[in-house]
Design a protein around this motif. Structure first.
Motif, mmCIF file in Angstrom:
data_model
loop_
_atom_site.group_PDB
_atom_site.id
_atom_site.type_symbol
_atom_site.label_atom_id
_atom_site.label_comp_id
_atom_site.label_asym_id
_atom_site.label_seq_id
_atom_site.Cartn_x
_atom_site.Cartn_y
_atom_site.Cartn_z
ATOM 1 N N UNK A 331 15.990 37.493 50.908
ATOM 2 C CA UNK A 331 18.129 37.598 50.469
ATOM 3 C C UNK A 331 18.732 38.802 50.323
ATOM 4 N N UNK A 332 17.468 38.940 50.723
ATOM 5 C CA UNK A 332 18.713 40.548 50.314
ATOM 6 C C UNK A 332 19.626 40.686 52.199
ATOM 7 N N UNK A 333 18.826 40.597 52.933
ATOM 8 C CA UNK A 333 19.250 39.600 54.349
ATOM 9 C C UNK A 333 20.351 39.792 54.443
ATOM 10 N N UNK A 334 20.382 37.950 53.856
ATOM 11 C CA UNK A 334 21.543 36.980 53.913
ATOM 12 C C UNK A 334 22.715 37.623 52.754
ATOM 13 N N UNK A 335 22.143 38.677 51.862
ATOM 14 C CA UNK A 335 23.430 39.360 50.795
ATOM 15 C C UNK A 335 23.990 39.858 51.624
ATOM 16 N N UNK A 361 31.327 48.349 52.387
ATOM 17 C CA UNK A 361 30.664 47.507 52.895
ATOM 18 C C UNK A 361 28.664 48.147 52.395
ATOM 19 N N UNK A 362 28.932 49.890 52.956
ATOM 20 C CA UNK A 362 27.948 50.362 52.841
ATOM 21 C C UNK A 362 27.580 50.495 50.923
ATOM 22 N N UNK A 363 29.219 50.831 50.751
ATOM 23 C CA UNK A 363 29.134 51.545 49.206
ATOM 24 C C UNK A 363 28.853 49.827 48.496
ATOM 25 N N UNK A 364 28.847 48.838 48.575
ATOM 26 C CA UNK A 364 28.276 48.164 47.885
ATOM 27 C C UNK A 364 26.811 47.733 48.225
ATOM 28 N N UNK A 365 26.486 47.325 49.174
ATOM 29 C CA UNK A 365 25.612 47.047 49.329
ATOM 30 C C UNK A 365 24.119 48.172 49.507
ATOM 31 N N UNK A 367 23.339 50.494 47.864
ATOM 32 C CA UNK A 367 22.780 51.044 46.626
ATOM 33 C C UNK A 367 22.469 49.800 45.732
ATOM 34 N N UNK A 368 22.395 48.503 46.504
ATOM 35 C CA UNK A 368 22.226 47.471 45.460
ATOM 36 C C UNK A 368 20.593 47.283 46.091
ATOM 37 N N UNK A 369 20.538 47.453 47.203
ATOM 38 C CA UNK A 369 19.131 46.432 48.149
ATOM 39 C C UNK A 369 18.632 47.708 48.193
ATOM 40 N N UNK A 370 18.727 49.518 47.855
ATOM 41 C CA UNK A 370 17.808 49.510 48.232
ATOM 42 C C UNK A 370 17.449 50.039 46.782
ATOM 43 N N UNK A 371 17.427 49.762 45.460
ATOM 44 C CA UNK A 371 17.308 49.157 44.165
ATOM 45 C C UNK A 371 16.175 48.260 44.070
ATOM 46 N N UNK A 372 16.553 47.306 44.969
ATOM 47 C CA UNK A 372 15.541 46.098 45.887
ATOM 48 C C UNK A 372 14.471 46.527 46.403
ATOM 49 N N UNK A 373 14.736 47.737 47.043
ATOM 50 C CA UNK A 373 13.144 48.264 47.746
ATOM 51 C C UNK A 373 12.559 48.689 46.864
ATOM 52 N N UNK A 374 12.905 50.070 46.166
ATOM 53 C CA UNK A 374 11.975 50.546 45.254
ATOM 54 C C UNK A 374 11.437 49.393 44.560
ATOM 55 N N UNK A 375 11.870 48.496 43.568
ATOM 56 C CA UNK A 375 11.710 47.613 42.671
ATOM 57 C C UNK A 375 10.190 46.403 43.200
ATOM 58 N N UNK A 376 10.246 46.362 44.171
ATOM 59 C CA UNK A 376 9.530 45.468 44.936
ATOM 60 C C UNK A 376 8.366 46.296 45.209
ATOM 61 N N UNK A 377 8.049 47.622 45.889
ATOM 62 C CA UNK A 377 7.001 48.364 45.454
ATOM 63 C C UNK A 377 5.812 48.929 44.223
ATOM 64 N N UNK A 378 6.943 49.106 43.249
ATOM 65 C CA UNK A 378 6.323 48.691 41.969
ATOM 66 C C UNK A 378 5.817 47.992 41.416
ATOM 67 N N UNK A 379 6.570 46.738 41.536
ATOM 68 C CA UNK A 379 5.745 45.347 41.414
ATOM 69 C C UNK A 379 5.284 44.693 41.592
ATOM 70 N N UNK A 380 4.760 45.497 42.801
ATOM 71 C CA UNK A 380 3.204 44.853 43.100
ATOM 72 C C UNK A 380 2.582 45.975 42.510
ATOM 73 N N UNK A 411 26.574 37.977 40.629
ATOM 74 C CA UNK A 411 26.516 37.301 41.324
ATOM 75 C C UNK A 411 26.813 37.478 42.863
ATOM 76 N N UNK A 412 26.577 36.722 44.305
ATOM 77 C CA UNK A 412 27.413 37.168 45.357
ATOM 78 C C UNK A 412 28.361 36.925 45.152
ATOM 79 N N UNK A 413 28.961 36.145 44.791
ATOM 80 C CA UNK A 413 30.551 36.203 44.510
ATOM 81 C C UNK A 413 31.016 37.359 44.160
ATOM 82 N N UNK A 414 30.623 37.803 42.655
ATOM 83 C CA UNK A 414 31.219 38.687 42.342
ATOM 84 C C UNK A 414 30.708 40.164 43.075
ATOM 85 N N UNK A 415 30.066 40.367 43.896
ATOM 86 C CA UNK A 415 30.105 41.246 45.292
ATOM 87 C C UNK A 415 30.250 41.310 46.191
#
Length: 432
Positions: A331-335, A361-365, A367-380, A411-415
């Motif tokens: 999902x993050x790749x698609x975003x 692109x870098x300024x938006x994506x 921080x967002x994707x890095x946050x999801x990366x961190x949260x994923x490991x914590x979730x496990x 939302x993706x549209x807002x991003x």
């Protein structure tokens, strides 16, 4: 076609690369070339989950109608089960939490999912047997030169590295980056998360016949069977004909260390059963039907400090390969693809203003994707009672839900709108 305003080379034909190609195909003045190292597009793995956030992007790309035909859970706009969480590492297992989301989980076989993107590619954009060896960002000629393992070469205005966890593009980008802190170059190398995963597919009819026609929960909705240092994710795919099974085993002392041996190997069902001996009956009923499986050493990236350099950008796993514990990698790749395509397709972007699109692109994506990366490991770790909440179920359940808060905050549209606004606000020319 007339001379394109941009020539975009996409290195890697996985979900992220094909999503970008499909998104860019909406702009007739952008030339797209997808370079895939294999002889055909293919997906390794089994199941894939999508939630409301990603489904909205798929609707924008015109893929949702076809994708609805290959999932057993097409969105109907009603809330659905994200995951049912059970304490399963004991004979008397029990549910301790139920996570619901606006669309539930949209479930796919990865190969079927990828096929829909392939079917929507324009003719002639795919080039197979093209394993990238290196690139040269030729600032004098305002282009990027690509060199492939078969001896061929090509040029483009923008190279997008969609070449996964072991990305050649990322490695070269970081090797050549003028970091003031040399240690930042090392952050581009994948690290072992400490988890291994046993992946398998089980025919649903086999389970049904063995149970006298009865179904177990994993045949009807996404399940998270939780235990200390281990958990199993399972859910139906292929219109319910197959049950996807992934058994995770965590080695805390190995987190962040080198993994010795191949990252993916084959194994038999007995090896999985051994790890989950003594778990509740439903888990035993599921695992005893596993014949063959693959064992994966789960590697991920540490959060990167940059996704772009010059006329080169990273996307998907090449930028933020993450553990699969939130089912968010695809999902993050698609975003990434959705945001980058909108920026590149904007009328203000040309070869000379490309830097603005990449900067936005870098300024938006990032921080967002890095946050999801961190949260994923914590979730496990939460699923295995290794977080600060341990097995205090009344607080653990809400904490698990909060881990997915990023998916609801915009939302993706807002991003995309944020990215376009950021791009249009850039005035000072940056040298590519």
């Amino acid at each position: 076609m007339p001379t394109p305003k941009l020539r975009v080379a996409i290195c890697g034909g996985g979900i992220g690369g094909l999503a970008l190609a499909v998104a860019l195909s909406k702009y007739s003045n952008i030339q797209i070339d997808v370079y895939e190292a294999a002889e055909q597009f293919k997906e390794i793995g089994a199941g894939i989950t999508m939630r409301e956030r990603t489904w909205k992007i798929l609707e924008h790309l015109g893929l949702s109608k076809d994708l609805s035909k290959v999932t057993n859970t097409p969105p109907d706009g009603l809330p659905g089960i994200g995951f049912e969480f059970r304490r399963a590492d004991r004979a008397d297992g029990f549910q301790f939490h139920l996570y619901t989301t606006p669309y539930g989980n949209v479930l796919f076989h990865r190969a079927h999912f990828l096929d829909i993107f392939v079917n929507h590619l324009p003719t002639g954009v795919a080039h197979f047997g093209k394993r990238l060896l290196s690139y040269e960002d030729d600032k004098g000629n305002s282009q990027v030169k690509l060199k492939f393992a078969d001896g061929s070469q090509s040029t483009c205005d923008l190279l997008v590295g969609c070449d996964g966890l072991r990305s050649i593009v990322r490695k070269q980008m970081y090797d050549q980056a003028p970091f003031k802190e040399p240690a930042l170059k090392d952050v581009a190398e994948p690290v072992w998360s400490g988890w291994v995963a046993y992946r398998a597919l089980v025919p649903a009819d086999r389970i049904r016949r063995a149970n006298g026609g009865k179904e177990i929960r994993a045949m009807t909705h996404p399940m998270m069977y939780c235990g200390k240092d281990k958990h199993i994710v399972s859910y139906p795919i292929s219109q319910g004909r197959i049950v996807n099974v992934v058994g995770f085993v965590f080695y805390p002392e190995a987190e962040g260390k080198a993994f010795n041996g191949p990252w993916v190997t084959e194994c038999d069902g007995a090896e999985i059963i051994k790890h989950f001996a003594g778990w509740e009956q439903e888990v035993q009923e599921l695992l005893r039907h596993v014949d063959n499986a693959t064992l994966w050493a789960i590697h991920h990236l540490r959060p990167l400090p940059m996704y772009t350099s010059g006329r080169v950008a990273l996307l998907g796993d090449a930028a933020h390969a993450m553990t699969p514990h939130q089912g968010a990698g695809a999902g993050q790749a698609i975003e990434d693809a959705f945001v980058l395509a909108a920026l590149l397709g904007d009328p203000a972007i040309t070869v000379h203003t490309l830097w603005k699109a990449l900067s936005a692109y870098e300024s938006i994506r990032l921080p967002f994707a890095n946050r999801v990366l961190r949260e994923s490991a914590v979730s496990g770790k939460m699923y295995e009672f290794n977080s600060i909440f341990k097995d205090k179920y009344t607080s653990l359940g809400p904490a698990i839900d909060a881990q997915w808060s990023w998916s609801m905050e915009s939302t993706p549209e807002e991003e995309v709108e944020r990215a376009l606004k950021r791009m249009r606000g850039l005035e000072v020319k940056h040298k590519l």
